[in-house]
Design an enzyme around this catalytic site. Structure first.
Site, PDB file in Angstrom:
ATOM      1  N   CYS A  68     -16.040  -7.203  19.975  1.00  0.00           N
ATOM      2  CA  CYS A  68     -15.007  -6.508  19.205  1.00  0.00           C
ATOM      3  C   CYS A  68     -13.883  -6.040  20.126  1.00  0.00           C
ATOM      4  O   CYS A  68     -13.078  -5.194  19.734  1.00  0.00           O
ATOM      5  CB  CYS A  68     -15.606  -5.329  18.445  1.00  0.00           C
ATOM      6  SG  CYS A  68     -16.424  -4.113  19.500  1.00  0.00           S
ATOM      7  N   CYS A 123      -6.299   2.932  -1.115  1.00  0.00           N
ATOM      8  CA  CYS A 123      -6.426   2.054   0.060  1.00  0.00           C
ATOM      9  C   CYS A 123      -6.661   0.604  -0.364  1.00  0.00           C
ATOM     10  O   CYS A 123      -7.419   0.330  -1.301  1.00  0.00           O
ATOM     11  CB  CYS A 123      -7.579   2.536   0.931  1.00  0.00           C
ATOM     12  SG  CYS A 123      -7.883   1.546   2.390  1.00  0.00           S
ATOM     13  N   CYS A 154       0.847  -1.194   0.000  1.00  0.00           N
ATOM     14  CA  CYS A 154       0.000   0.000   0.000  1.00  0.00           C
ATOM     15  C   CYS A 154       0.879   1.239   0.000  1.00  0.00           C
ATOM     16  O   CYS A 154       1.776   1.366   0.843  1.00  0.00           O
ATOM     17  CB  CYS A 154      -0.915   0.019   1.224  1.00  0.00           C
ATOM     18  SG  CYS A 154      -1.993   1.470   1.295  1.00  0.00           S
ATOM     19  N   GLU A 191     -32.489  -3.290  21.662  1.00  0.00           N
ATOM     20  CA  GLU A 191     -31.484  -2.383  21.105  1.00  0.00           C
ATOM     21  C   GLU A 191     -31.769  -0.972  21.617  1.00  0.00           C
ATOM     22  O   GLU A 191     -32.925  -0.568  21.736  1.00  0.00           O
ATOM     23  CB  GLU A 191     -31.544  -2.423  19.575  1.00  0.00           C
ATOM     24  CG  GLU A 191     -30.847  -1.291  18.844  1.00  0.00           C
ATOM     25  CD  GLU A 191     -29.380  -1.173  19.160  1.00  0.00           C
ATOM     26  OE1 GLU A 191     -28.923  -0.038  19.404  1.00  0.00           O
ATOM     27  OE2 GLU A 191     -28.688  -2.217  19.176  1.00  0.00           O
ATOM     28  N   ASP A 241     -24.104  -8.947  21.594  1.00  0.00           N
ATOM     29  CA  ASP A 241     -23.058  -8.326  20.770  1.00  0.00           C
ATOM     30  C   ASP A 241     -22.908  -6.864  21.187  1.00  0.00           C
ATOM     31  O   ASP A 241     -23.339  -5.951  20.477  1.00  0.00           O
ATOM     32  CB  ASP A 241     -23.431  -8.439  19.291  1.00  0.00           C
ATOM     33  CG  ASP A 241     -22.377  -7.829  18.375  1.00  0.00           C
ATOM     34  OD1 ASP A 241     -21.240  -7.608  18.839  1.00  0.00           O
ATOM     35  OD2 ASP A 241     -22.693  -7.574  17.197  1.00  0.00           O
ATOM     36  N   GLN A 294     -21.753  -4.649  10.260  1.00  0.00           N
ATOM     37  CA  GLN A 294     -20.486  -5.364  10.236  1.00  0.00           C
ATOM     38  C   GLN A 294     -19.662  -4.860   9.052  1.00  0.00           C
ATOM     39  O   GLN A 294     -20.190  -4.575   7.981  1.00  0.00           O
ATOM     40  CB  GLN A 294     -20.715  -6.874  10.136  1.00  0.00           C
ATOM     41  CG  GLN A 294     -21.452  -7.461  11.329  1.00  0.00           C
ATOM     42  CD  GLN A 294     -20.686  -7.317  12.634  1.00  0.00           C
ATOM     43  OE1 GLN A 294     -19.451  -7.216  12.647  1.00  0.00           O
ATOM     44  NE2 GLN A 294     -21.402  -7.287  13.753  1.00  0.00           N
TER      45      GLN A 294
END
Length: 404
Positions: free
Chosen positions: A361, A140, A57, A287, A335, A240
């Site tokens: 995460c 990128c 890159c 949520e 999650d 995601q």
């Protein structure tokens, strides 16, 4: 000063005795350079590791996004697995890790970019390493080609909207009907500017443009397909990062739930897990963002052959589902954001739930929360590491817990 690198830290720096943190170094390498405040910022590699590769890159030297592109893919995979293993070991937990799923290059469908106006024009990209400087990344290697192709447009939007002396954020998401762009930090938009923006993005084939919560253009629905259902997320909503990573996580969650017939989905978002699960089980989704809950329910109503699905907007940090509420279900999916959800985990531990599919995460907060479950009698059956943020230090995972 010359040092030998002993290990790789969780932020991607090589670590020598001292400790001395060495940017861009790998274990077993011998490097030399000036050390200031325990850091060697510009090392010269005297003896290179067999795992060192040439970063593919042109932005690697300045962009802060891909911290470990100088390491081979097998090394990065082993290192990310070890990051999870170390986080679990800190809580005396086992690490039944079943490999890693790594997303391919140029598959990032959602990116949060920064934009700023300058004397030489606008720049859009990621922040540099340990810097507030924005680095343009038109070549990128992780972003989807559709996002790369939109950089001239994103710079134009930045030139027109970014506050002088400040920066704004551009969340850009691919969809089957065109890009979805959500800008924050621009401030009030004059009517004349708004009219001009609508013309520009319409000509560029953009599906939706939102500026600080105000949707200026919705030419077509920026729809995503989840479990065969068309879902329109709220502007800038979390998704995601890659379709590959999403598929890997859905497969893990499905496996962890087994034959559970009544499932609660905690931190459900727009329905990444709730919609696929509803094909075979009854689901209740919780949520904290009402726009995401609305998007989930709207998508479910379009489905065919799905089981009943209910949803509620609820802040699971301040008002977690209680143990009694959770005990109505056979299994749970959770999650949470990077901070984890210790309060919700304590309620799960006190409930009669028999299975938990956990997605995270952040290995550190995952390990903390996993300790709560294991102390309540849950067994950690397996963990799968999922690498959606290729060449970065970001680590995600999915895990299965069953109550003995």
């Amino acid at each position: 000063m010359q040092v030998t690198i002993k290990r790789l830290g969780h932020r991607g720096d090589g670590i020598a005795d001292g400790p001395i943190y060495v940017a861009g170094a790998l274990p077993d390498e011998v490097v030399e350079g000036d050390v200031q405040d325990g850091r060697m910022a510009a090392p010269t590699v005297v003896s290179a590791s067999a795992d060192r590769v040439h970063p593919d890159c042109p932005h690697y030297g300045t962009c802060g996004g891909c911290q470990v592109m100088h390491a081979s893919d097998p090394f990065v995979g082993r290192w990310k697995i070890d990051v999870v293993r170390q986080a679990l070991a800190a809580h005396d937990l086992p690490a039944p890790i079943k490999g890693i799923a790594t997303s391919p290059p140029q598959s990032r469908r959602r990116a949060v970019l920064s934009g700023r106006r300058g004397k030489d024009g606008a720049v859009v990209g990621f922040h540099g390493r340990r810097s507030d400087q924005i680095v343009g990344v038109p070549d990128c290697r992780v972003l989807h080609p559709d996002i790369i192709a939109a950089f001239p447009l994103l710079r134009d939007l930045t030139e027109r909207l970014a506050p002088r002396g400040g920066e704004m954020s551009l969340t850009v998401t691919t969809s089957k009907n065109g890009l979805d762009i959500a800008i924050t930090g621009a401030g009030a938009v004059a009517q004349k500017t708004a009219t001009e923006l609508v013309r520009i993005v319409s000509e560029a084939g953009i599906a939706r443009l939102t500026v600080d919560g105000d949707t200026l253009l919705r030419a077509v629905d920026p729809a995503q397909t989840v479990a065969g259902v068309s879902m329109v997320p709220a502007p800038g909503a979390f998704l995601q990062a890659t379709p590959h990573g999403e598929s890997a996580l859905i497969a893990c969650v499905s496996r962890a739930l087994g034959d559970a017939g009544h499932v609660v989905d905690l931190f459900a978002g727009c329905g990444t897990f709730a919609l696929p699960i509803s094909r075979r089980a009854q689901v209740h989704a919780a949520e904290g963002d009402k726009a995401m809950t609305d998007a989930l329910l709207a998508a479910w109503r379009k489905g065919r052959g799905h089981r009943p699905l209910t949803a509620e907007t609820r802040d699971l940090f301040s008002d977690p589902l209680t143990a009694d509420e959770l005990s109505r279900f056979d299994a749970a999916v959770i999650d949470p954001p990077r901070a984890g959800s210790e309060a919700q985990m304590h309620q799960i531990a006190a409930s009669k739930l028999g299975r938990v599919a956990a997605v995270s995460c952040n290995p550190v907060t995952f390990a903390r929360d996993a300790k709560v479950l294991t102390e309540a009698g849950f067994a950690m059956e397996w963990i799968r590491v999922v690498d959606q943020f290729r060449w970065s230090t970001h680590v995600e995972l999915a895990a299965a817990f069953t109550r003995a």
